[in-house]
Design an enzyme around this catalytic site. Structure first.
Site, PDB file in Angstrom:
ATOM      1  N   CYS A 191      -5.356  -9.463   3.266  1.00 49.68           N
ATOM      2  CA  CYS A 191      -6.495  -8.637   3.682  1.00 49.68           C
ATOM      3  C   CYS A 191      -7.721  -9.424   4.143  1.00 49.68           C
ATOM      4  CB  CYS A 191      -6.877  -7.687   2.556  1.00 49.68           C
ATOM      5  SG  CYS A 191      -5.588  -6.466   2.261  1.00 49.68           S
ATOM      6  N   VAL A 227       0.827  -1.211   0.000  1.00 53.24           N
ATOM      7  CA  VAL A 227       0.000   0.000   0.000  1.00 53.24           C
ATOM      8  C   VAL A 227       0.861   1.261   0.000  1.00 53.24           C
ATOM      9  CG1 VAL A 227      -1.560   1.354   1.481  1.00 53.24           C
ATOM     10  CG2 VAL A 227      -2.068  -1.029   0.978  1.00 53.24           C
ATOM     11  N   LYS A 257      -6.157  -3.367  -5.238  1.00 50.68           N
ATOM     12  CA  LYS A 257      -6.000  -4.819  -5.246  1.00 50.68           C
ATOM     13  C   LYS A 257      -4.556  -5.148  -5.596  1.00 50.68           C
ATOM     14  CE  LYS A 257      -8.941  -5.428  -8.684  1.00 50.68           C
ATOM     15  NZ  LYS A 257      -9.458  -4.094  -8.949  1.00 50.68           N
ATOM     16  N   GLU A 258      -3.922  -6.025  -4.827  1.00 49.38           N
ATOM     17  CA  GLU A 258      -2.585  -6.475  -5.223  1.00 49.38           C
ATOM     18  C   GLU A 258      -2.681  -7.113  -6.598  1.00 49.38           C
ATOM     19  OE1 GLU A 258      -0.542  -8.925  -2.317  1.00 49.38           O
ATOM     20  OE2 GLU A 258      -1.103  -7.478  -0.782  1.00 49.38           O
ATOM     21  N   TYR A 260     -16.449 -16.510  -7.997  1.00 50.60           N
ATOM     22  CA  TYR A 260     -15.705 -17.684  -8.475  1.00 50.60           C
ATOM     23  C   TYR A 260     -15.454 -18.673  -7.344  1.00 50.60           C
ATOM     24  CZ  TYR A 260     -14.884 -14.989 -12.689  1.00 50.60           C
ATOM     25  OH  TYR A 260     -15.060 -14.270 -13.845  1.00 50.60           O
ATOM     26  N   ALA A 261     -15.924 -19.902  -7.546  1.00 55.40           N
ATOM     27  CA  ALA A 261     -15.584 -20.964  -6.594  1.00 55.40           C
ATOM     28  C   ALA A 261     -14.118 -21.324  -6.812  1.00 55.40           C
ATOM     29  CB  ALA A 261     -16.476 -22.174  -6.832  1.00 55.40           C
ATOM     30  N   LYS A 301     -14.345   0.157   5.257  1.00 52.72           N
ATOM     31  CA  LYS A 301     -13.279  -0.676   4.703  1.00 52.72           C
ATOM     32  C   LYS A 301     -13.483  -2.145   5.084  1.00 52.72           C
ATOM     33  CE  LYS A 301      -9.583  -2.275   2.999  1.00 52.72           C
ATOM     34  NZ  LYS A 301      -9.364  -2.468   1.588  1.00 52.72           N
ATOM     35  N   ASN A 327     -14.451  -5.518   2.504  1.00 48.07           N
ATOM     36  CA  ASN A 327     -13.707  -6.782   2.423  1.00 48.07           C
ATOM     37  C   ASN A 327     -14.545  -7.953   2.928  1.00 48.07           C
ATOM     38  OD1 ASN A 327     -11.523  -5.706   1.204  1.00 48.07           O
ATOM     39  ND2 ASN A 327     -10.135  -5.859   2.933  1.00 48.07           N
ATOM     40  N   GLU A 347      -7.718   2.223   2.055  1.00 44.72           N
ATOM     41  CA  GLU A 347      -7.237   1.936   0.706  1.00 44.72           C
ATOM     42  C   GLU A 347      -7.981   0.726   0.126  1.00 44.72           C
ATOM     43  OE1 GLU A 347      -5.124   3.618  -1.348  1.00 44.72           O
ATOM     44  OE2 GLU A 347      -6.040   2.090  -2.617  1.00 44.72           O
TER      45      GLU A 347
HETATM   46  N1  LIG Z   1      -1.948  -5.350   0.561  1.00 41.99           N
HETATM   47  C1  LIG Z   1      -3.112  -4.933   0.128  1.00 41.99           C
HETATM   48  O1  LIG Z   1      -3.589  -5.313  -0.948  1.00 41.99           O
HETATM   49  C2  LIG Z   1      -3.906  -3.945   0.922  1.00 41.99           C
HETATM   50  C3  LIG Z   1      -5.031  -3.318   0.344  1.00 41.99           C
HETATM   51  C4  LIG Z   1      -5.748  -2.397   1.097  1.00 41.99           C
HETATM   52  C5  LIG Z   1      -5.374  -2.134   2.414  1.00 41.99           C
HETATM   53  N2  LIG Z   1      -4.304  -2.769   2.967  1.00 41.99           N
HETATM   54  C6  LIG Z   1      -3.920  -2.451   4.333  1.00 41.99           C
HETATM   55  O2  LIG Z   1      -2.810  -1.568   4.293  1.00 41.99           O
HETATM   56  C7  LIG Z   1      -1.923  -1.833   5.385  1.00 41.99           C
HETATM   57  C8  LIG Z   1      -0.531  -2.156   4.861  1.00 41.99           C
HETATM   58  O3  LIG Z   1      -0.606  -3.352   4.103  1.00 41.99           O
HETATM   59  P1  LIG Z   1       0.615  -3.836   3.196  1.00 41.99           P
HETATM   60  O4  LIG Z   1       0.155  -5.077   2.521  1.00 41.99           O
HETATM   61  O5  LIG Z   1       1.115  -2.687   2.400  1.00 41.99           O
HETATM   62  O6  LIG Z   1       1.689  -4.197   4.354  1.00 41.99           O
HETATM   63  P2  LIG Z   1       3.216  -4.615   4.189  1.00 41.99           P
HETATM   64  O7  LIG Z   1       3.467  -5.579   5.289  1.00 41.99           O
HETATM   65  O8  LIG Z   1       3.502  -5.007   2.783  1.00 41.99           O
HETATM   66  O9  LIG Z   1       4.018  -3.263   4.472  1.00 41.99           O
HETATM   67  C9  LIG Z   1       4.046  -2.607   5.694  1.00 41.99           C
HETATM   68  C10 LIG Z   1       5.372  -1.858   5.813  1.00 41.99           C
HETATM   69  O10 LIG Z   1       5.342  -1.003   6.961  1.00 41.99           O
HETATM   70  C11 LIG Z   1       6.657  -0.977   7.521  1.00 41.99           C
HETATM   71  N3  LIG Z   1       6.578  -0.453   8.894  1.00 41.99           N
HETATM   72  C12 LIG Z   1       6.121  -1.054  10.013  1.00 41.99           C
HETATM   73  N4  LIG Z   1       6.183  -0.212  11.056  1.00 41.99           N
HETATM   74  C13 LIG Z   1       6.693   0.960  10.599  1.00 41.99           C
HETATM   75  C14 LIG Z   1       6.974   2.220  11.212  1.00 41.99           C
HETATM   76  N5  LIG Z   1       6.722   2.457  12.494  1.00 41.99           N
HETATM   77  N6  LIG Z   1       7.498   3.195  10.427  1.00 41.99           N
HETATM   78  C15 LIG Z   1       7.750   2.978   9.119  1.00 41.99           C
HETATM   79  N7  LIG Z   1       7.474   1.808   8.493  1.00 41.99           N
HETATM   80  C16 LIG Z   1       6.956   0.810   9.226  1.00 41.99           C
HETATM   81  C17 LIG Z   1       7.113  -2.412   7.396  1.00 41.99           C
HETATM   82  O11 LIG Z   1       8.510  -2.532   7.508  1.00 41.99           O
HETATM   83  C18 LIG Z   1       6.584  -2.771   5.997  1.00 41.99           C
HETATM   84  O12 LIG Z   1       7.534  -2.498   4.990  1.00 41.99           O
HETATM   85  C19 LIG Z   1      -2.588  -2.965   6.179  1.00 41.99           C
HETATM   86  O13 LIG Z   1      -3.370  -2.397   7.190  1.00 41.99           O
HETATM   87  C20 LIG Z   1      -3.473  -3.628   5.154  1.00 41.99           C
HETATM   88  O14 LIG Z   1      -4.579  -4.283   5.731  1.00 41.99           O
HETATM   89  C21 LIG Z   1      -3.546  -3.661   2.237  1.00 41.99           C
END
Ligand SMILES: NC(=O)c1ccc[n+]([C@@H]2O[C@H](COP(=O)([O-])OP(=O)(O)OC[C@H]3O[C@@H](n4cnc5c(N)ncnc54)[C@H](O)[C@@H]3O)[C@@H](O)[C@H]2O)c1
Length: 442
Positions: A266, A11, A157-158, A257-258, A210, A214, A154
């Site tokens: 997430c 994100v 979608k990955e 989709y099954a 949010k 999901n 956010e």
């Molecule tokens: N991955 C997705 O598709 C997606 C989509 C929507 C929302 N989200 C939400 O967004 C958030 C982040 O998800 P993500 O998949 O990007 O996580 P991620 O684990 O890929 O990345 C998180 C990053 O934050 C860093 N971090 C942790 N503590 C920190 C601090 N104090 N200061 C600076 N950096 C710090 C970590 O080192 C890591 O690089 C989550 O809450 C998730 O639920 C994710």
């Protein structure tokens, strides 16, 4: 505008890159030195289509920078986006330690007005906790600095994160502060030119929205997975049922989709966290509890089919596995069904030769040195002398394979398709035994 993004994961890095693409000056902070080193040396630490080029372009233009220096990061942006992880705690609730640590860091170093933007997925009430955490640190410092906390969940979608961010379908902003609202409107204006995509609300409603989104998507998947089990028993085809209901505009075609169950960073954790919030509030969210239980058993559905075909003891059997990532176009394996499948097959004595177009390095990291698990350098290579092929992720390259070659390479011409990629009649006409999800086989 000057923007700081805290956390350079899926994100944070996408947010930082896309905001810099629109001309903003973005400084990305991470506590993970390895990630920042990779970024500063021109690479990116994750696989996300289109991201590497965008990061390189904006870094070269000087609009996108990376640091581990907390004070510099806090000083840089008026907007401070928090995009750190919120993994599940032991009881299923969202672990807020990283969000609150980021908030305290801001409180520790801020000297002028900041808008702190919660972009991480966080439970209802987190904006208030972030505000309180910052206030405590400011009080400890004996200073008074104005700031606002905004919820901006956010929805990217990955696998399509850059495209999603650049073509947002809605921008959700929960804010109680007028100045913060104006700044948020300004930062998102370039993404909202053809129509106003901004949905303004209070922070609690934004936070709950949010999770609701999901949870609804996860519910559709579990619903279809359960119906697929029924379809198998009654001799119906879930793919035809999917078309049949998806054509109703009240239902729509998406997320019907099954398959082998939902995974990723997430849905599993967000469903858990919402159930937990309900529990804390004295509300039993029964639908979502069932969604989670149905998904847990669905991750084993392919193994159940293998066991039904070969028996419990898989000693001496070997299986080709196509797909390790939790979905196509990503290397993310968090909560991926492949993890359950690999362990369940190995536990029964089988050997596995796995292939994934991009998640092999991540798989090596996740599984370590598991006896019985090896990796193929090509999808065809995985098939050689295997007792069957298991398809776990619906990568494009798997959708139209060379069935002749497949039949020649496999020891037994047998496919367990966890993503319903093929027409059963066609595959069977080519001399392959075919087991899919919910497609009329008893
Ligand atoms: N991955 C997705 O598709 C997606 C989509 C929507 C929302 N989200 C939400 O967004 C958030 C982040 O998800 P993500 O998949 O990007 O996580 P991620 O684990 O890929 O990345 C998180 C990053 O934050 C860093 N971090 C942790 N503590 C920190 C601090 N104090 N200061 C600076 N950096 C710090 C970590 O080192 C890591 O690089 C989550 O809450 C998730 O639920 C994710």
């Amino acid at each position: 505008m000057k923007v700081t993004v805290i956390g350079t994961g899926y994100v944070g890095l996408v947010t930082g890159a896309c905001l810099s693409e629109m001309g903003n000056h973005v400084l990305c902070l991470d506590v993970d030195k390895r990630k920042i080193e990779i970024l500063n040396s021109g690479g990116i630490p994750i696989h996300e289509p289109g991201l590497e080029e965008m990061v390189k372009r904006n870094a070269a233009d000087g609009r996108l920078q990376f640091t581990t220096d907390i004070a510099a990061a806090v000083h840089h942006g008026t907007l401070q986006f928090i995009g750190v992880g919120t993994p599940p705690d032991e009881d299923g609730s969202a672990d807020l330690q990283y969000v609150l640590a980021a908030a305290r860091n801001i409180g520790q170093h801020m000297t002028d007005y900041k808008v702190i933007v919660d972009k991480s997925t966080v439970p209802v009430g987190t904006a208030d906790r972030v505000r309180a955490a910052v206030q405590v640190v400011l009080a400890e410092r004996g200073v008074s600095v104005d700031f606002a906390v905004v919820s901006n969940p956010e929805f990217l979608k990955e696998g399509a994160a850059v495209e999603d961010f650049m073509r947002l379908d809605r921008i959700l902003i929960g804010a109680d502060d007028e100045r913060a609202r104006l700044l948020m409107r300004a930062i998102y204006a370039p993404f909202s030119r053809n129509r106003d995509k901004l949905l303004l609300m209070d922070t609690r409603s934004a936070e709950l929205t949010k999770y609701a989104a999901n949870a609804m998507l996860a519910t559709r998947i579990s619903f279809m997975n359960e119906l697929a089990r029924l379809a198998e028993r009654v001799g119906a085809d879930i793919e035809l049922v999917r078309h049949g209901i998806g054509s109703d505009p009240r239902i729509g075609t998406h997320f019907l989709y099954a398959g082998t169950g939902y995974g990723g960073s997430c849905f599993p954790k967000d469903v858990k966290a919402l159930v937990r919030t309900g529990h804390e509030m004295g509300i039993d969210l029964r639908v979502l509890t069932a969604v989670e239980a149905a998904n847990d058993s669905q991750k084993r559905v392919l193994v159940d089919k293998v066991v039904a075909r070969f028996g419990e003891n898989l000693q001496g059997r070997s299986f080709a596995l196509w797909g390790l990532a939790f979905k196509p176009n990503t290397d993310d394996m968090r909560e991926a069904p492949s993890r359950v499948i690999v362990h369940e097959l190995l536990r029964r004595g089988a050997a596995i030769r796995a292939y994934d177009p991009v998640a092999m390095d991540e798989a090596r990291r996740v599984f370590g040195d598991l006896p019985g698990l090896s990796f193929a350098s090509h999808q065809a290579d995985a098939l050689r002398d295997a007792d069957a092929l298991l398809i776990v992720t619906e990568w494009r390259a798997f959708k139209s394979p060379d069935f002749e070659q497949m039949r020649a390479l496999l020891k037994e011409p047998l496919i367990f398709d966890g993503r319903n990629l093929f027409d059963p009649a066609l595959v069977r006409s080519l001399g392959l035994e075919y087991h899919a999800i919910g497609r009329g086989e008893a």
